[in-house]
Structures are given as structure tokens and as C-alpha cells.
Design a protein around this motif. Sequence first.
Motif, short mmCIF file in Angstrom:
data_model
loop_
_atom_site.label_atom_id
_atom_site.label_comp_id
_atom_site.label_asym_id
_atom_site.label_seq_id
_atom_site.Cartn_x
_atom_site.Cartn_y
_atom_site.Cartn_z
N TYR A 151 -4.20 -7.83 -2.24
CA TYR A 151 -3.87 -6.49 -2.72
C TYR A 151 -5.07 -5.83 -3.38
CZ TYR A 151 1.13 -7.68 -2.16
OH TYR A 151 2.35 -8.03 -1.67
N GLY A 195 -6.73 6.73 -3.62
CA GLY A 195 -7.27 5.41 -3.89
C GLY A 195 -8.41 5.05 -2.97
N ILE A 228 -5.24 -1.84 -4.08
CA ILE A 228 -3.88 -1.64 -4.59
C ILE A 228 -3.88 -1.93 -6.09
CG2 ILE A 228 -1.51 -2.50 -4.52
CD1 ILE A 228 -1.98 -3.05 -1.53
N LEU A 229 -3.44 -0.97 -6.88
CA LEU A 229 -3.43 -1.14 -8.33
C LEU A 229 -2.44 -2.23 -8.74
CD1 LEU A 229 -3.37 2.62 -9.41
CD2 LEU A 229 -5.35 1.08 -9.44
N LEU A 281 0.82 -1.21 0.00
CA LEU A 281 0.00 0.00 0.00
C LEU A 281 0.85 1.26 0.00
CD1 LEU A 281 -2.71 1.43 0.15
CD2 LEU A 281 -2.68 1.08 2.64
N ARG A 332 -7.64 -0.31 4.39
CA ARG A 332 -6.81 0.58 3.57
C ARG A 332 -6.55 1.89 4.31
NH1 ARG A 332 -5.28 1.23 -1.91
NH2 ARG A 332 -4.70 3.40 -2.31
N PRO A 378 0.61 -3.85 -10.72
CA PRO A 378 1.80 -3.20 -11.29
C PRO A 378 1.74 -3.20 -12.81
CG PRO A 378 2.34 -5.40 -10.53
CD PRO A 378 0.93 -5.14 -10.09
N ASP A 434 1.81 1.80 -3.45
CA ASP A 434 0.63 2.15 -4.25
C ASP A 434 0.31 3.63 -4.09
OD1 ASP A 434 -1.88 1.28 -5.78
OD2 ASP A 434 -2.78 2.15 -3.99
N ARG A 467 3.01 5.62 -5.89
CA ARG A 467 2.78 5.53 -7.33
C ARG A 467 1.64 6.46 -7.77
NH1 ARG A 467 0.22 0.19 -10.16
NH2 ARG A 467 0.48 0.79 -12.35
N ARG A 468 0.53 6.44 -7.04
CA ARG A 468 -0.62 7.28 -7.41
C ARG A 468 -0.24 8.76 -7.38
NH1 ARG A 468 -5.88 4.77 -6.82
NH2 ARG A 468 -5.72 2.58 -6.25
#
Length: 461
Positions: A100, A394, A105-106, A46, A290, A108, A49, A52-53
Amino acid sequence: MTVRIYDSRAQALRDFVPLIPGNVTMYVCGPTVQSGPHVGHLRGALAFDLLRRWLAHRFGRVTLVRNVTDIDDKVLDNATPDEPWWALAYRVEQEFSAAYAAIGILPPTYEPRATASIPQMQEIIARLIERGHAYASAGDVYFDVRSWPEYGSLTRQSLDAMEPAADADPRGKRDPRDFALWKGAKPDEPADATWDSPWGPGRPGWHIECSAMSRRYLGPEFDIHGGGLDLRFPHHENEIAQSTAAGDAFARFWVHNGLVTVEGQKMSKSLGNFTLAADLLERRPAPVIRYALAAAHYRSNLDISDRALDEAASALERITGFLERAARTLGDPDAAADVPEAFGAAMDDDLGIPQALAVVHDVVRAGNTALDAGDRDALRAAYDGVAAMVRVLGLDAVAAEQGASRSDAALAALVDALISQRAEARASKDWASADRIRDLFAAAGVALEDTTDGTVWSING
């Protein structure tokens, strides 16, 4: 706008600009799939994630590689005659993916398995031998730590103060701290866990796997290498040594997330104090998990507890409650609206999620005040701002899920109450009231079925 990220190798905050304009490249150490995920795995995934976002929000695109270590001592140890190592690895990999996905969680960009990059690992090993930084011995190949003066630069340890490397049989080592790049085949290991190589049949060491996969998918130099704090030594230290000794620039930033603790002690399978992700997901809604795992700064340790989860549930309910109220007045939020400046400043400062969440709740309070006062302009600004913030965090999909579950609970309560009223009416022979309630259900598309155990209901398809 200046994004700053704490670089574990420099031990300082550094301004971040991607190597390739408009495309951040990031490699994160994924799971070793010897057994199912625990809460610590969720927290680590997370953290990246969220990073990344945010980097995608600021720079446009993130190419994220998160590997799967599907060949390793632990995977072989946990295999059984009924479930070979490769079957175990695949099953557990699916458990990680499901956990995930459950908390938003997106996936990869690429999720390579170690076993698919054996030739690339052998190529790096051959280069290290050629450059004098590795040597073959009795079917194994070891990295010669004393050949690389920068060894220890990530954790700032002197070589002589380090513990011996315990990742392979020391039978052919020149120095006990030398670590395995290639492990010669052993008679008690499965034949299908062995690959041919110039040094004899065997399999890769753990550390060389990530060096090969990051290079294959991101190139010899990329922006960010991430993982849990517990991976700094020896795993990441060894990755740096072998990749740079082989001639690659490797990672420009090293980012490490803090651990999940239980009463101040690291949560881990080896200590037996872990909570499985599946067990927690059974006890608590995914949106709450989350939020709770995101609420602490990613570099801090997080002590997970029922109190923390209760606080997360209350905080999330305040956010979803405001969004639902605002939606009834204004409809959908403006999808093009940007996040408030204070939120952006918090996120730019080493992913300051606690400060960013404080901004979310400040704007929620302002929005509720505007809603109560009938100030549509102020409500619109707050509504669009909160929607943009939860989208970046997210929390949009999971917040919608939270709202849907609350709606489902409310519907169930109303239906059960009407069913009770209908039962009372039938018991007192008030057929007119019973028929009126039945017709109300029919008009709403709710089907009733009277059974010996009572009345059950369902939504007509």
C-alpha cells in the motif's frame, strides 16, 4: 458544491453530507491476512484512498478505519508448525502495508486487528441473543436470518433464493442460511486461537468482526462503509443484519469498488489467476501502477494488462514532464492554489477519476502551449492547477519519484558516456583529456574506481 456518491444499498446516486460537520467517518474492509496481496487488493485500497483524499479536500477531515482480519479459517489453514497463525498474520499484514505504501496509499487513521476486539464482538452477540435474533447451539452461536425481515436488503435477494451459509459447520443451525457469530473450539485447531465466552471457548465468525470494530472506532452510526464488490454478499449483507438487529443505525452509505479482472474473469487466489503486488512492483514503477489502477472509474471492473500499464506510463510522463519544465521557469507551485472547477465537478460526481484525469491533461496541454509562447500568467495558472490536482490524486509524491528516477537515469547515462570517453582517452594515451574528465568528476562529487572489470562510479557522501 454538492458531492454525490453512489450508494450500493439504495442503488442510486445520493447527495453526501457528513454526519459530523467537518469530519467524514469511513470504515473499509481490510485484508484477511492469510497470504500476500495481489493487484486486486491494491486496486480496492486505492479506490478508497482516492475517495478519502477527495472527501478530506471537500470537508476537511476523514476518520478512516481499515481493519485487519487476523483470525479466520483461511489464516488457520495456511499456518504451519514453523509459522503459527499469529506469526503468519503479522508477516502478511506487513506485506500489505508495504505494498500500500509503495503506491502512495495513506495509512488509515486506525487499523485495528480483529483479535484486539473480541470483547466488543461478544457484547454484540449477547445483545442479539437477548433481542431474539441469535441463538447458541452446541458451542456455536448463529444469527437467525428469519428473525430479521430486512435480511437481503443490500443485495435485494429473497431469503428463500439464497444459498446456505457455508461459513460454519451446520450441525446446530435452525436454518441452513443462518450464519456463524461465534464458532465453538475444535480439537484440531490451535489452543491459542480460542477465547473464553459465555457460550463456551471458541473464536468469532468473520462477519461479526467488522460490525464490532466499526462500532468501536466510529460509533453506532457512521458515514460510509466500503469494500470490494465481491463482499456485498454474504459479508456486508450479514454485517447490516447483525448490526441493525442489535440496535445500531450502522452505515449511512455503502460504497463498493469494482474488481480487477483477467480476460474478463475476476482475479482471485481461489481461481489461481492473480498477479502478486510484489511481482508487479518489481516489473513496473510504483507511480505507473498507481495511475493505471486509478484511471478507471472505481465502480467499474478493471482488466489489468501491459498495454494499460504502458498507457499509464506515457500519461504520467506527460504530467511530470510539464511540471518539471514549469518548475524550471517558475520555481515551486502555489501550495494554496485550488483545483480547477472542471476537475472539482468531476470528482464531486461519484469520484469521476477518468473525467478528472482528462481535465489534468487538458491543463497540461494548455500549460505547455503557454510555456512555448512565453505567457507566464497562463503558465502560472496551469502550473498551480496541475500541481493541485496531482496533490489531491496522491500523484504528487509518486510523480516526484517518477521525475527523480528519470533524473537518475539521465545522470547515469551522462556519467557512463564520460567514463567511456575517459577510457578511450587513456587507451590512446591522451592523458590531458583523461585528466580533464577525471577532474570534472571530482568537481561534481563523483568518485571513480578503476577495477579489473572496468570503472565504477558513486556519489561522494
